[in-house]
Design a protein around this motif. Structure first.
Motif, PDB file in Angstrom:
ATOM      1  N   ARG A   1       0.962  -1.231   0.040  1.00  0.00           N
ATOM      2  CA  ARG A   1       0.091  -0.046  -0.021  1.00  0.00           C
ATOM      3  C   ARG A   1       0.732   1.185   0.137  1.00  0.00           C
ATOM      4  O   ARG A   1       0.626   2.092  -0.795  1.00  0.00           O
ATOM      5  CB  ARG A   1      -0.811  -0.183   1.044  1.00  0.00           C
ATOM      6  N   GLU A   2       1.865   1.141   0.966  1.00  0.00           N
ATOM      7  CA  GLU A   2       2.963   2.278   1.065  1.00  0.00           C
ATOM      8  C   GLU A   2       3.489   2.655  -0.196  1.00  0.00           C
ATOM      9  O   GLU A   2       3.575   3.806  -0.999  1.00  0.00           O
ATOM     10  CB  GLU A   2       3.826   2.184   1.981  1.00  0.00           C
TER      11      GLU A   2
ATOM     12  N   PRO B   1       0.388   6.581   8.837  1.00  0.00           N
ATOM     13  CA  PRO B   1      -0.807   6.291   8.176  1.00  0.00           C
ATOM     14  C   PRO B   1      -2.085   7.376   8.529  1.00  0.00           C
ATOM     15  O   PRO B   1      -2.078   7.865   9.725  1.00  0.00           O
ATOM     16  CB  PRO B   1      -1.161   4.928   8.624  1.00  0.00           C
ATOM     17  N   LEU B   2      -3.083   7.216   7.627  1.00  0.00           N
ATOM     18  CA  LEU B   2      -4.160   7.898   8.085  1.00  0.00           C
ATOM     19  C   LEU B   2      -5.355   6.956   7.991  1.00  0.00           C
ATOM     20  O   LEU B   2      -5.112   5.920   7.512  1.00  0.00           O
ATOM     21  CB  LEU B   2      -4.196   9.207   6.814  1.00  0.00           C
ATOM     22  N   ASP B   3      -6.575   7.492   8.266  1.00  0.00           N
ATOM     23  CA  ASP B   3      -7.855   6.364   8.054  1.00  0.00           C
ATOM     24  C   ASP B   3      -7.968   6.120   6.467  1.00  0.00           C
ATOM     25  O   ASP B   3      -7.626   6.765   5.531  1.00  0.00           O
ATOM     26  CB  ASP B   3      -9.153   7.370   8.448  1.00  0.00           C
ATOM     27  N   SER B   4      -8.530   5.103   6.375  1.00  0.00           N
ATOM     28  CA  SER B   4      -9.000   4.684   4.890  1.00  0.00           C
ATOM     29  C   SER B   4     -10.357   5.103   4.903  1.00  0.00           C
ATOM     30  O   SER B   4     -11.039   5.276   5.541  1.00  0.00           O
ATOM     31  CB  SER B   4      -9.018   3.180   4.915  1.00  0.00           C
ATOM     32  N   ILE B   5     -10.646   5.390   3.421  1.00  0.00           N
ATOM     33  CA  ILE B   5     -11.949   5.594   3.228  1.00  0.00           C
ATOM     34  C   ILE B   5     -12.723   4.473   2.091  1.00  0.00           C
ATOM     35  O   ILE B   5     -11.956   3.880   1.428  1.00  0.00           O
ATOM     36  CB  ILE B   5     -12.354   7.081   2.455  1.00  0.00           C
ATOM     37  N   GLU B   6     -14.076   4.446   2.578  1.00  0.00           N
ATOM     38  CA  GLU B   6     -14.887   3.211   1.694  1.00  0.00           C
ATOM     39  C   GLU B   6     -16.164   4.269   0.766  1.00  0.00           C
ATOM     40  O   GLU B   6     -16.355   4.899   1.342  1.00  0.00           O
ATOM     41  CB  GLU B   6     -15.299   2.533   2.550  1.00  0.00           C
ATOM     42  N   TYR B   7     -16.170   3.525  -0.326  1.00  0.00           N
ATOM     43  CA  TYR B   7     -17.448   4.059  -1.151  1.00  0.00           C
ATOM     44  C   TYR B   7     -17.660   3.036  -2.167  1.00  0.00           C
ATOM     45  O   TYR B   7     -16.960   2.228  -2.510  1.00  0.00           O
ATOM     46  CB  TYR B   7     -17.156   5.455  -1.465  1.00  0.00           C
ATOM     47  N   THR B   8     -18.973   3.180  -2.591  1.00  0.00           N
ATOM     48  CA  THR B   8     -19.461   2.192  -3.681  1.00  0.00           C
ATOM     49  C   THR B   8     -19.989   3.083  -4.553  1.00  0.00           C
ATOM     50  O   THR B   8     -20.430   4.075  -4.720  1.00  0.00           O
ATOM     51  CB  THR B   8     -20.697   1.539  -3.182  1.00  0.00           C
ATOM     52  N   PHE B   9     -19.565   2.662  -5.992  1.00  0.00           N
ATOM     53  CA  PHE B   9     -20.144   3.034  -7.401  1.00  0.00           C
ATOM     54  C   PHE B   9     -20.336   2.127  -8.283  1.00  0.00           C
ATOM     55  O   PHE B   9     -19.992   0.842  -8.056  1.00  0.00           O
ATOM     56  CB  PHE B   9     -18.872   4.075  -7.791  1.00  0.00           C
ATOM     57  N   VAL B  10     -20.965   2.410  -9.395  1.00  0.00           N
ATOM     58  CA  VAL B  10     -21.400   1.539 -10.425  1.00  0.00           C
ATOM     59  C   VAL B  10     -20.499   1.718 -11.818  1.00  0.00           C
ATOM     60  O   VAL B  10     -20.620   2.978 -12.024  1.00  0.00           O
ATOM     61  CB  VAL B  10     -22.925   1.468 -10.631  1.00  0.00           C
ATOM     62  N   GLN B  11     -20.020   0.750 -12.147  1.00  0.00           N
ATOM     63  CA  GLN B  11     -19.318   0.963 -13.573  1.00  0.00           C
ATOM     64  C   GLN B  11     -19.637   0.045 -14.386  1.00  0.00           C
ATOM     65  O   GLN B  11     -19.245  -1.268 -13.936  1.00  0.00           O
ATOM     66  CB  GLN B  11     -17.696   1.166 -13.299  1.00  0.00           C
ATOM     67  N   SER B  12     -20.125   0.162 -15.400  1.00  0.00           N
ATOM     68  CA  SER B  12     -20.188  -1.134 -16.806  1.00  0.00           C
ATOM     69  C   SER B  12     -20.844  -2.189 -16.023  1.00  0.00           C
ATOM     70  O   SER B  12     -20.695  -3.210 -16.374  1.00  0.00           O
ATOM     71  CB  SER B  12     -18.836  -1.524 -17.163  1.00  0.00           C
ATOM     72  N   GLY B  13     -22.082  -1.660 -15.456  1.00  0.00           N
ATOM     73  CA  GLY B  13     -23.129  -2.898 -14.863  1.00  0.00           C
ATOM     74  C   GLY B  13     -22.420  -3.489 -13.767  1.00  0.00           C
ATOM     75  O   GLY B  13     -23.068  -4.443 -13.316  1.00  0.00           O
ATOM     76  N   THR B  14     -21.419  -3.084 -13.145  1.00  0.00           N
ATOM     77  CA  THR B  14     -20.834  -3.657 -11.791  1.00  0.00           C
ATOM     78  C   THR B  14     -21.028  -2.609 -10.380  1.00  0.00           C
ATOM     79  O   THR B  14     -20.440  -1.631 -10.937  1.00  0.00           O
ATOM     80  CB  THR B  14     -19.536  -4.414 -11.883  1.00  0.00           C
ATOM     81  N   ARG B  15     -21.312  -3.083  -9.396  1.00  0.00           N
ATOM     82  CA  ARG B  15     -21.399  -2.065  -8.434  1.00  0.00           C
ATOM     83  C   ARG B  15     -20.149  -2.555  -7.573  1.00  0.00           C
ATOM     84  O   ARG B  15     -19.807  -3.901  -7.289  1.00  0.00           O
ATOM     85  CB  ARG B  15     -22.627  -2.599  -7.291  1.00  0.00           C
ATOM     86  N   ILE B  16     -19.201  -1.685  -7.544  1.00  0.00           N
ATOM     87  CA  ILE B  16     -17.882  -1.776  -6.959  1.00  0.00           C
ATOM     88  C   ILE B  16     -17.582  -0.978  -5.587  1.00  0.00           C
ATOM     89  O   ILE B  16     -17.970   0.065  -5.341  1.00  0.00           O
ATOM     90  CB  ILE B  16     -16.723  -1.071  -7.912  1.00  0.00           C
ATOM     91  N   HIS B  17     -17.372  -1.883  -4.480  1.00  0.00           N
ATOM     92  CA  HIS B  17     -17.155  -1.462  -3.302  1.00  0.00           C
ATOM     93  C   HIS B  17     -15.748  -1.164  -2.925  1.00  0.00           C
ATOM     94  O   HIS B  17     -14.714  -2.192  -3.484  1.00  0.00           O
ATOM     95  CB  HIS B  17     -17.360  -2.399  -2.205  1.00  0.00           C
ATOM     96  N   LYS B  18     -15.055   0.162  -2.987  1.00  0.00           N
ATOM     97  CA  LYS B  18     -13.806   0.564  -3.153  1.00  0.00           C
ATOM     98  C   LYS B  18     -13.332   0.977  -1.701  1.00  0.00           C
ATOM     99  O   LYS B  18     -14.186   1.661  -1.082  1.00  0.00           O
ATOM    100  CB  LYS B  18     -13.732   1.662  -4.009  1.00  0.00           C
ATOM    101  N   THR B  19     -12.049   0.499  -1.322  1.00  0.00           N
ATOM    102  CA  THR B  19     -11.442   0.974  -0.055  1.00  0.00           C
ATOM    103  C   THR B  19     -10.249   1.832  -0.720  1.00  0.00           C
ATOM    104  O   THR B  19      -9.336   1.133  -1.453  1.00  0.00           O
ATOM    105  CB  THR B  19     -10.784  -0.269   0.889  1.00  0.00           C
ATOM    106  N   VAL B  20      -9.879   3.030   0.023  1.00  0.00           N
ATOM    107  CA  VAL B  20      -8.747   3.836  -0.264  1.00  0.00           C
ATOM    108  C   VAL B  20      -7.847   3.820   1.007  1.00  0.00           C
ATOM    109  O   VAL B  20      -8.471   4.536   1.910  1.00  0.00           O
ATOM    110  CB  VAL B  20      -8.865   5.091  -1.010  1.00  0.00           C
ATOM    111  N   HIS B  21      -6.896   3.676   1.058  1.00  0.00           N
ATOM    112  CA  HIS B  21      -5.860   3.383   2.326  1.00  0.00           C
ATOM    113  C   HIS B  21      -4.760   4.816   1.991  1.00  0.00           C
ATOM    114  O   HIS B  21      -4.048   4.914   0.938  1.00  0.00           O
ATOM    115  CB  HIS B  21      -4.900   2.109   2.252  1.00  0.00           C
ATOM    116  N   TYR B  22      -4.965   5.743   2.802  1.00  0.00           N
ATOM    117  CA  TYR B  22      -4.104   6.844   2.926  1.00  0.00           C
ATOM    118  C   TYR B  22      -3.273   7.237   3.602  1.00  0.00           C
ATOM    119  O   TYR B  22      -3.307   6.589   5.004  1.00  0.00           O
ATOM    120  CB  TYR B  22      -5.272   8.221   2.949  1.00  0.00           C
TER     121      TYR B  22
END
Length: 178
Positions: free
Chosen positions: A72-73, A93-114
């Motif tokens: 990740r680093e 390290p900082l907190d991670s953030i999570e969000y969901t979006f739809v792309q090309s017919g797929t719902r994607i749950h994304k985690t971003v490590h900051y």
């Protein structure tokens, strides 16, 4: 009497009337950073802007997808260098953030490590071509400039943490990474 609205169609066999197609689901992981420099004891961070069809113009923190075998680093440092043109050092390290979006017919749950980062060199003029503009802004400008609430919240929490500490030992000054 005349018919109002669209003509009635027989439902597809095996499908309930009014049923909504289910989306495929997937997960994604990215890593990025809040890059800090100080001007007259005031912390600034670097943001980038680009035009995207679905969002219009967006202002975001640097982040990106790992290359196979990368930590990740390592991903966070590489992405900041590619997207913003800066050489950086991770200071924590900082907190991670999570969000969901739809792309090309797929719902994607994304985690971003900051990670919190210090700018130690580089030049914003060498930023990635996918960004129209990259600039330093004071933390106080982030709530009205950053597009996404999850990033605004992360920056606010980071600013609170920096407020008590002031310029940390080893944090780059305004002369570095301009």
């Amino acid at each position: 009497m005349g018919q109002v609205g669209a003509p009635w169609h027989r439902p597809t066999p095996g499908r309930r009337v009014g049923a909504v197609a289910r989306l495929r689901t997937s997960t994604a992981t990215s890593a990025g950073g809040i890059v800090v420099r100080y001007e007259s004891d005031t912390p600034w961070l670097v943001v980038g802007s680009r035009r995207r069809e679905r969002d219009g113009r967006t202002w975001t923190l640097p982040k990106g997808t790992p290359i196979a075998g990368e930590s990740r680093e390592e991903t966070a440092v590489r992405e900041v260098e590619e997207e913003r043109g800066l050489k950086v050092r991770i200071s924590g390290p900082l907190d991670s953030i999570e969000y969901t979006f739809v792309q090309s017919g797929t719902r994607i749950h994304k985690t971003v490590h900051y990670f919190l980062m210090d700018a130690i060199g580089g030049d914003l003029a060498r930023h990635d071509h996918e960004f129209d503009e990259v600039r330093w802004i004071p933390f106080a400008a982030a709530p009205t400039m950053l597009t996404f609430e999850t990033e605004r919240d992360l920056v606010a929490r980071t600013a609170e943490g920096l407020a008590g500490s002031g310029p940390a030992a080893g944090t780059a000054s305004a002369e570095a990474a301009s």
